[in-house]
Design a protein around this motif. Structure first.
Motif, mmCIF file in Angstrom:
data_model
loop_
_atom_site.group_PDB
_atom_site.id
_atom_site.type_symbol
_atom_site.label_atom_id
_atom_site.label_comp_id
_atom_site.label_asym_id
_atom_site.label_seq_id
_atom_site.Cartn_x
_atom_site.Cartn_y
_atom_site.Cartn_z
ATOM 1 N N LYS A 3 0.748 -0.976 -0.050
ATOM 2 C CA LYS A 3 -0.006 0.181 0.157
ATOM 3 C C LYS A 3 0.810 1.477 -0.025
ATOM 4 N N LYS A 4 0.263 2.256 -0.520
ATOM 5 C CA LYS A 4 1.045 3.739 -0.576
ATOM 6 C C LYS A 4 0.659 4.111 0.792
ATOM 7 N N LEU A 5 1.947 4.751 1.499
ATOM 8 C CA LEU A 5 2.022 5.400 2.491
ATOM 9 C C LEU A 5 0.785 6.355 2.867
ATOM 10 N N VAL A 6 0.578 7.174 1.880
ATOM 11 C CA VAL A 6 -0.491 8.225 1.920
ATOM 12 C C VAL A 6 -1.332 7.988 0.842
ATOM 13 N N PRO A 7 -2.517 7.616 0.828
ATOM 14 C CA PRO A 7 -3.435 7.875 2.142
ATOM 15 C C PRO A 7 -3.665 6.379 2.633
ATOM 16 N N ASN A 8 -3.119 5.436 2.136
ATOM 17 C CA ASN A 8 -3.294 4.156 2.554
ATOM 18 C C ASN A 8 -2.998 3.787 4.013
ATOM 19 N N VAL A 9 -1.823 3.898 4.175
ATOM 20 C CA VAL A 9 -1.329 3.575 5.565
ATOM 21 C C VAL A 9 -1.476 4.703 6.432
ATOM 22 N N THR A 84 8.703 9.448 1.129
ATOM 23 C CA THR A 84 7.811 10.384 0.357
ATOM 24 C C THR A 84 6.497 9.269 0.639
ATOM 25 N N GLY A 85 5.475 10.364 0.689
ATOM 26 C CA GLY A 85 4.134 9.695 0.695
ATOM 27 C C GLY A 85 3.625 8.823 -0.210
ATOM 28 N N ASP A 86 4.116 8.948 -1.236
ATOM 29 C CA ASP A 86 3.777 7.824 -2.347
ATOM 30 C C ASP A 86 4.583 6.664 -2.629
ATOM 31 N N ALA A 87 5.605 6.622 -1.394
ATOM 32 C CA ALA A 87 6.430 5.180 -1.359
ATOM 33 C C ALA A 87 5.403 4.094 -0.858
ATOM 34 N N LEU A 88 5.916 2.825 -1.090
ATOM 35 C CA LEU A 88 4.979 1.756 -0.580
ATOM 36 C C LEU A 88 5.366 1.340 0.787
ATOM 37 N N SER A 89 4.584 0.681 1.312
ATOM 38 C CA SER A 89 4.594 0.253 2.815
ATOM 39 C C SER A 89 5.892 -0.495 3.052
ATOM 40 N N GLY A 90 6.038 -1.292 1.944
ATOM 41 C CA GLY A 90 7.352 -2.314 2.085
ATOM 42 C C GLY A 90 8.551 -1.660 2.010
ATOM 43 N N ILE A 106 7.704 11.258 6.908
ATOM 44 C CA ILE A 106 7.313 11.529 5.480
ATOM 45 C C ILE A 106 7.453 12.775 5.066
ATOM 46 N N VAL A 107 7.875 13.172 3.866
ATOM 47 C CA VAL A 107 7.797 14.551 3.150
ATOM 48 C C VAL A 107 7.254 14.388 1.794
ATOM 49 N N ASP A 108 6.959 15.853 1.418
ATOM 50 C CA ASP A 108 6.515 16.016 0.220
ATOM 51 C C ASP A 108 7.577 16.197 -0.828
ATOM 52 N N GLU A 109 7.050 16.645 -2.114
ATOM 53 C CA GLU A 109 8.191 16.781 -3.186
ATOM 54 C C GLU A 109 9.167 17.959 -2.876
ATOM 55 N N SER A 110 8.702 18.509 -1.813
ATOM 56 C CA SER A 110 9.919 19.659 -1.734
ATOM 57 C C SER A 110 10.471 19.699 -0.358
ATOM 58 N N GLN A 124 0.135 -2.612 11.228
ATOM 59 C CA GLN A 124 -1.343 -2.675 10.974
ATOM 60 C C GLN A 124 -1.743 -2.785 9.585
ATOM 61 N N ALA A 125 -0.967 -2.154 8.750
ATOM 62 C CA ALA A 125 -1.082 -2.103 7.380
ATOM 63 C C ALA A 125 -1.025 -3.690 6.730
ATOM 64 N N VAL A 126 0.105 -4.144 7.202
ATOM 65 C CA VAL A 126 0.404 -5.678 6.779
ATOM 66 C C VAL A 126 -0.670 -6.389 7.226
ATOM 67 N N GLN A 127 -1.165 -6.269 8.390
ATOM 68 C CA GLN A 127 -2.193 -7.229 9.123
ATOM 69 C C GLN A 127 -3.551 -6.942 8.131
ATOM 70 N N GLU A 128 -3.889 -5.887 7.751
ATOM 71 C CA GLU A 128 -5.094 -5.597 6.945
ATOM 72 C C GLU A 128 -4.872 -6.152 5.582
ATOM 73 N N GLY A 129 -3.785 -6.166 5.183
ATOM 74 C CA GLY A 129 -3.233 -6.838 3.788
ATOM 75 C C GLY A 129 -3.365 -8.304 3.838
ATOM 76 N N LEU A 130 -2.879 -8.697 5.051
ATOM 77 C CA LEU A 130 -3.080 -10.362 5.098
ATOM 78 C C LEU A 130 -4.705 -10.843 5.117
ATOM 79 N N ALA A 131 -5.356 -10.013 5.855
ATOM 80 C CA ALA A 131 -6.705 -10.275 5.778
ATOM 81 C C ALA A 131 -7.540 -10.056 4.629
ATOM 82 N N GLU A 132 -7.178 -9.286 4.097
ATOM 83 C CA GLU A 132 -7.595 -9.123 2.563
ATOM 84 C C GLU A 132 -7.227 -9.998 1.708
#
Length: 151
Positions: A3-9, A84-90, A106-110, A124-132
């Motif tokens: 998942k992307k860090l922002v807004p998914n995590v 950055t926020g568009d990085a993946l949780s992994g 987490i930083v923005d493009e600037s 928590q994100a990994v746990q939710e991903g495993l449940a899905e």
């Protein structure tokens, strides 16, 4: 699933910041009031460090340093790695495990701080991903929702 860090995590981006000239007590009061384990140290919009509850425990309490006179600059980790926020949780998890971090700004493009991701957030994100993933497998095996069912 990654998942992307922002807004998914990190669903609500907020970044608690403080300047390096404030006292350790100021930081501890702020962190306690906001129930957070780390804050970003800034000079204007630029990140100059990070201070964590572990820094306070090891470099202040454990070292018998007075939190009313010690400055954030004395205990912070300077020039922290960021993501950055568009990085993946992994990616965040890999960086944190490799370097032993529990918090990662987490930083923005600037390069302006916009949030903080913690190991707890990623767990928590990994746990939710495993449940899905488990639900998708069960649906496939049971043939529900047209998944795996011949026409």
């Amino acid at each position: 699933m990654q998942k992307k860090l922002v807004p998914n995590v990190i669903k609500e981006c907020r970044c608690t910041t403080m300047t390096a000239d404030k006292t350790v007590r100021d930081a501890a009061v702020l962190m306690t009031g906001q129930n957070i384990g780390a804050l970003v140290v800034v000079d204007g919009d630029a990140i100059v460090g990070i201070v964590t509850e572990r820094d306070m425990m090891c470099k202040v309490v454990g070292a018998s340093v007075d939190p009313d006179t010690a400055k954030i600059a004395d205990i912070m980790t300077p020039n922290p790695d960021t993501i950055t926020g568009d990085a993946l949780s992994g990616q965040a998890l890999e960086m944190m495990v490799e370097k032993g971090y529990r918090h990662l700004p987490i930083v923005d493009e600037s390069q302006k701080p916009i949030g903080m991701v913690s190991v707890r957030d990623l767990y928590q994100a990994v746990q939710e991903g495993l449940a899905e993933d488990l639900q998708a497998c069960e649906t496939y095996v049971q043939g529900g929702d047209g998944y795996g069912v011949g026409a």
